[in-house]
Design an enzyme around this catalytic site. Structure first.
Site, PDB file in Angstrom:
ATOM      1  N   GLY A  11       0.841  -1.371   0.010  1.00  0.00           N
ATOM      2  CA  GLY A  11       0.013  -0.111  -0.144  1.00  0.00           C
ATOM      3  C   GLY A  11       0.904   0.968   0.144  1.00  0.00           C
ATOM      4  CG  ASP A  41      -5.639  -0.741  -3.577  1.00  0.00           C
ATOM      5  OD1 ASP A  41      -5.917  -0.346  -4.778  1.00  0.00           O
ATOM      6  OD2 ASP A  41      -5.431  -0.058  -2.639  1.00  0.00           O
TER       7      ASP A  41
HETATM    8  N1  LIG Z   1       2.021   0.792  12.399  1.00  0.00           N
HETATM    9  C1  LIG Z   1       1.246   1.782  11.764  1.00  0.00           C
HETATM   10  N2  LIG Z   1       1.834   2.450  10.702  1.00  0.00           N
HETATM   11  C2  LIG Z   1       1.208   3.261   9.696  1.00  0.00           C
HETATM   12  N3  LIG Z   1      -0.111   3.436   9.890  1.00  0.00           N
HETATM   13  C3  LIG Z   1      -0.638   2.608  10.837  1.00  0.00           C
HETATM   14  C4  LIG Z   1      -0.189   1.646  11.819  1.00  0.00           C
HETATM   15  N4  LIG Z   1      -0.991   0.938  12.444  1.00  0.00           N
HETATM   16  C5  LIG Z   1      -2.296   1.510  11.894  1.00  0.00           C
HETATM   17  N5  LIG Z   1      -2.094   2.599  11.147  1.00  0.00           N
HETATM   18  C6  LIG Z   1      -3.266   3.125  10.484  1.00  0.00           C
HETATM   19  O1  LIG Z   1      -3.404   2.574   9.078  1.00  0.00           O
HETATM   20  C7  LIG Z   1      -3.508   3.367   8.084  1.00  0.00           C
HETATM   21  C8  LIG Z   1      -2.990   2.910   6.946  1.00  0.00           C
HETATM   22  O2  LIG Z   1      -3.414   1.745   6.475  1.00  0.00           O
HETATM   23  P1  LIG Z   1      -2.856   0.791   5.685  1.00  0.00           P
HETATM   24  O3  LIG Z   1      -4.127  -0.148   5.386  1.00  0.00           O
HETATM   25  O4  LIG Z   1      -1.596   0.031   6.198  1.00  0.00           O
HETATM   26  O5  LIG Z   1      -2.582   1.570   4.286  1.00  0.00           O
HETATM   27  P2  LIG Z   1      -2.226   1.187   2.795  1.00  0.00           P
HETATM   28  O6  LIG Z   1      -2.552  -0.075   2.729  1.00  0.00           O
HETATM   29  O7  LIG Z   1      -2.491   2.389   2.090  1.00  0.00           O
HETATM   30  O8  LIG Z   1      -0.370   1.189   3.142  1.00  0.00           O
HETATM   31  C9  LIG Z   1      -3.304   4.760   8.499  1.00  0.00           C
HETATM   32  O9  LIG Z   1      -4.360   5.762   8.510  1.00  0.00           O
HETATM   33  C10 LIG Z   1      -2.890   4.647   9.974  1.00  0.00           C
HETATM   34  O10 LIG Z   1      -3.770   5.520  10.891  1.00  0.00           O
HETATM   35  C1  LIG Z   2      -6.680   4.865  -4.434  1.00  0.00           C
HETATM   36  C2  LIG Z   2      -5.410   4.292  -3.970  1.00  0.00           C
HETATM   37  C3  LIG Z   2      -4.423   5.382  -3.928  1.00  0.00           C
HETATM   38  C4  LIG Z   2      -5.765   3.739  -2.535  1.00  0.00           C
HETATM   39  O1  LIG Z   2      -4.284   3.351  -2.097  1.00  0.00           O
HETATM   40  P1  LIG Z   2      -4.365   2.736  -0.774  1.00  0.00           P
HETATM   41  O2  LIG Z   2      -4.989   3.709   0.270  1.00  0.00           O
HETATM   42  O3  LIG Z   2      -4.774   1.309  -0.548  1.00  0.00           O
HETATM   43  O4  LIG Z   2      -2.666   2.740  -0.104  1.00  0.00           O
HETATM   44  C5  LIG Z   2      -5.239   3.151  -5.047  1.00  0.00           C
HETATM   45  O5  LIG Z   2      -6.091   2.305  -4.945  1.00  0.00           O
HETATM   46  C6  LIG Z   2      -4.965   3.741  -6.291  1.00  0.00           C
HETATM   47  O6  LIG Z   2      -3.524   4.139  -6.763  1.00  0.00           O
HETATM   48  N1  LIG Z   2      -5.976   3.898  -7.150  1.00  0.00           N
HETATM   49  C7  LIG Z   2      -5.873   4.201  -8.575  1.00  0.00           C
HETATM   50  C8  LIG Z   2      -6.947   5.097  -8.893  1.00  0.00           C
HETATM   51  C9  LIG Z   2      -8.079   4.500  -9.063  1.00  0.00           C
HETATM   52  O7  LIG Z   2      -8.462   3.424  -8.323  1.00  0.00           O
HETATM   53  O8  LIG Z   2      -8.971   4.629  -9.672  1.00  0.00           O
HETATM   54  K   LIG Z   3      -7.201   2.204   0.623  1.00  0.00           K
END
Ligand SMILES: Nc1ncnc2c1ncn2[C@@H]1O[C@H](COP(=O)(O)OP(=O)(O)O)[C@@H](O)[C@H]1O
Ligand SMILES: CC(C)(COP(=O)(O)O)[C@@H](O)C(=O)NCCC(=O)O
Ligand SMILES: [K+]
Length: 244
Positions: free
Chosen positions: A8, A96
């Protein structure tokens, strides 16, 4: 056995699956994930496949070294998915979100589904009971809201996630916590209410890093599962094996 990896924009998550059973879960950083994956492969010697879904900025090349020992697959728009994609720009739809939609379609057959992923961004994805993916919404996630208030103003401090004391903030910090947390909670409940006005019946899956924090604050009944993306990755890959 399969090692699934979800890259992510904030974190890298991984899980080991034996069939549909998740037997181990990991969190990585951009700097340590190669070393950690090597250790996982030592612990779980039966892993044969590495399945990656990435919307983050990790280079594909960093997985090359595992190709010697494993079958490495990056989930892409070219893979088979169990739904009809009605997004007008399917090639720009986050992989995703595709994987979440696949998981929702396979795990909850014959019903309307709304998937909410509260990660870096909060994404909404709607798949109807005929397995048509409609689209959804992209909004800033919790941490992004705290950071942007700080980043784009001169006076606001950078705060970390905290439960707001009350609706009415009595100080700068309380006002920020109320604005960010209550704001997102009302936003998600508001979205759900609007979907309900269009579709009387649908199940709601909440996932992502902020799942547990948000789930208990929402007025709507949701199915909270912070592992849903990793589970869906496993299912998307099983679906590919059967349908390729
Ligand atoms: N250890 C951590 N590090 C960073 N973010 C965390 C953590 N634990 C929980 N979070 C929360 O999770 C969110 C990020 O979620 P996550 O699903 O890991 O994001 P992504 O899939 O976009 O990388 C942040 O908004 C934060 O509040
Ligand atoms: C919207 C997102 C940035 C979400 O990413 P995440 O929060 O899971 O890190 C990802 O799904 C993305 O790059 N999407 C491309 C644009 C779209 O879905 O239309
Ligand atoms: K997301």
């Amino acid at each position: 056995m399969i090692l699934t990896v979800d890259i992510g924009n904030t974190r890298i998550k991984g899980a080991v699956f034996e069939g549909s059973t998740q037997i181990d879960t990991f969190f990585f950083t951009k700097n340590d994930f190669q070393k950690k994956i090597k250790n996982i492969l030592k612990t779980h010697q039966k892993i044969t496949h590495l399945v990656v879904a990435s919307v983050g900025d990790v280079e594909k090349e960093s997985f090359l070294e595992f190709k010697k020992e494993l079958n490495v697959h990056f989930i892409s728009h070219q893979d088979p998915f169990p739904f009809l994609n009605d997004y007008e720009t399917p090639q720009t739809l986050g992989i995703d979100r595709m994987v979440l939609a696949a998981g929702a379609t396979l795990q909850f057959p014959n019903q309307n589904r709304l998937v909410i992923d509260a990660g870096t961004c909060v994404t909404f994805d709607f798949i109807d009971d005929k397995n048509k993916y409609h689209g959804g919404a992209i909004a800033p996630g919790l941490r992004l809201r705290y950071e942007s208030l700080h980043h784009f103003t001169a006076k606001l401090p950078l705060l970390t996630l905290e439960n707001p004391k009350d609706l009415i903030g009595k100080s700068t910090s309380e006002s920020i916590h109320s604005g960010v947390v209550n704001g997102l909670v009302y936003e998600i409940d508001g979205f759900i209410d609007e979907y309900r006005a269009r579709y009387s019946n649908f199940i709601i899956i909440l996932t992502g890093g902020d799942t547990d924090f948000l789930a208990k604050r929402l007025k709507n009944t949701i199915f909270a599962n912070s592992n849903f993306l990793l589970e869906s990755l496993n299912q998307t890959f099983q679906y590919k094996i059967k349908n390729d």
